[in-house]
Write an enzyme that holds these catalytic residues in place. Structure first.
Site, PDB file in Angstrom:
ATOM      1  N   GLN A 204      -2.497  -4.002   3.591  1.00 32.09           N
ATOM      2  CA  GLN A 204      -2.703  -5.251   4.332  1.00 32.09           C
ATOM      3  C   GLN A 204      -1.578  -6.264   4.166  1.00 32.09           C
ATOM      4  O   GLN A 204      -1.522  -7.241   4.919  1.00 32.09           O
ATOM      5  CB  GLN A 204      -4.043  -5.925   3.978  1.00 32.09           C
ATOM      6  N   ASP A 205      -0.690  -6.066   3.197  1.00 29.07           N
ATOM      7  CA  ASP A 205       0.489  -6.938   3.036  1.00 29.07           C
ATOM      8  C   ASP A 205       1.689  -6.065   2.681  1.00 29.07           C
ATOM      9  O   ASP A 205       2.401  -6.331   1.714  1.00 29.07           O
ATOM     10  CB  ASP A 205       0.262  -7.973   1.924  1.00 29.07           C
ATOM     11  N   LEU A 206       1.947  -5.050   3.486  1.00 27.71           N
ATOM     12  CA  LEU A 206       2.942  -4.040   3.115  1.00 27.71           C
ATOM     13  C   LEU A 206       4.368  -4.434   3.509  1.00 27.71           C
ATOM     14  O   LEU A 206       5.208  -3.582   3.759  1.00 27.71           O
ATOM     15  CB  LEU A 206       2.569  -2.692   3.748  1.00 27.71           C
TER      16      LEU A 206
END
Length: 300
Positions: A204-206
């Site tokens: 989700q925050d790659l």
């Protein structure tokens, strides 16, 4: 369209080496504390056997403070004096979550991700399936829902370089040496991302700012994924989460020439692209564009 399994002869089969394996944990302080068994003796030597003992620790540096979360660095001198070297850690402390953190996910029909527990559990899952990340040391949690406090402690990753900094510093550099290094780095990143997705997890925050390179290592070797607080697991990963993770990667890799980005997508799939992959490319690019608009609109 869910990407098909990678070709056994492709980069996924021979990519970044698998990590050391599962973390064995111990539960202390009446269930308020869970520790990495490999660090248990060290923690006992320093009196860190209760939640309250961790609460009393004073940091040497606050690295980040966002709402109710504070990430700080802690240093411990060696038992035999500074000449033998000490150890450094980071502790991310979570205070009481505001009501909005409960309400917003429910309005989106998703489960709230609260406190330090999700990141601790994500690190354990990453190690279990061989995805390189931070080394977990301890996790603590106390209090009833609504006023719960928690923390997660990890070993410090010393002198590492953020992948986005490495990439942006070489923006526009098309020399053969840099192109080769950038290709190795990009392929290593997407192979790790594919391993995570195949294990049913999405980050989700790659963005590339959440990838670290060890000092002095050739690009692509020794990479670690960090900031796992929003990682979620599924039995089978829905397509939209693959798309979101890939879009975040490619949005943050805008300094990479498009031809090299295509090579990375091939490495993710483990095979050459074909006509059936056009829809995947379209969805990733559309999502990356939406991320760009959101980032600009909110001055992120």
């Amino acid at each position: 369209m869910t990407p098909p399994p990678p070709n056994a002869s492709g980069p996924t089969a021979t990519g970044t080496p698998v990590g050391p394996g599962p973390i064995v944990t111990e539960t202390w302080d009446g269930g308020r504390l869970m520790v990495n068994a490999a660090s248990a003796e060290w923690l006992k030597q320093h009196g860190l056997t209760t939640f309250d003992a961790f609460e009393r620790l004073e940091p040497v540096e606050v690295a980040r403070h966002v709402k109710q979360r504070v990430t700080a660095r802690f240093e411990f001198p060696a038992a035999n004096g500074p000449a033998t070297g000490g150890r450094a850690f980071y502790i991310k402390r979570h205070g009481r979550d505001p009501l909005s953190e409960y309400v917003k996910p429910l309005l989106r029909l998703t489960k709230p991700v609260l406190g330090a527990r999700p990141e601790w559990e994500a690190m354990l899952r990453f190690h279990a399936v061989g995805i390189p990340t931070m080394t977990p040391v301890a996790f603590g949690e106390t209090g009833p829902p609504g006023s719960r406090r928690s923390f997660v402690m990890t070993e410090a990753l010393e002198d590492c370089e953020r992948v986005d900094h490495w990439v942006n510093d070489r923006r526009g550099d098309l020399s053969p040496t840099v192109r080769k290094q950038r290709r190795a780095l990009g392929e290593a990143v997407v192979v790790i991302a594919r391993r995570m997705h195949d294990a049913g997890m999405h980050h989700q925050d790659l963005y590339l700012c959440h990838w670290l390179m060890p000092p002095g290592a050739p690009p692509g070797e020794g990479l670690k994924v960090i900031d796992l607080g929003r990682v979620r697991s599924h039995g089978a990963l829905p397509e939209r989460w693959r798309i979101k993770d890939l879009a975040q990667l490619f949005y943050s890799a805008d300094a990479v020439p498009i031809t090299e980005q295509v090579r990375c997508l091939r490495a993710y799939l483990g095979r050459p692209l074909n006509a059936e992959d056009r829809e995947l490319v379209r969805k990733v690019r559309r999502k990356a564009t939406a991320i760009g608009r959101h980032t600009k609109r909110n001055a992120l």
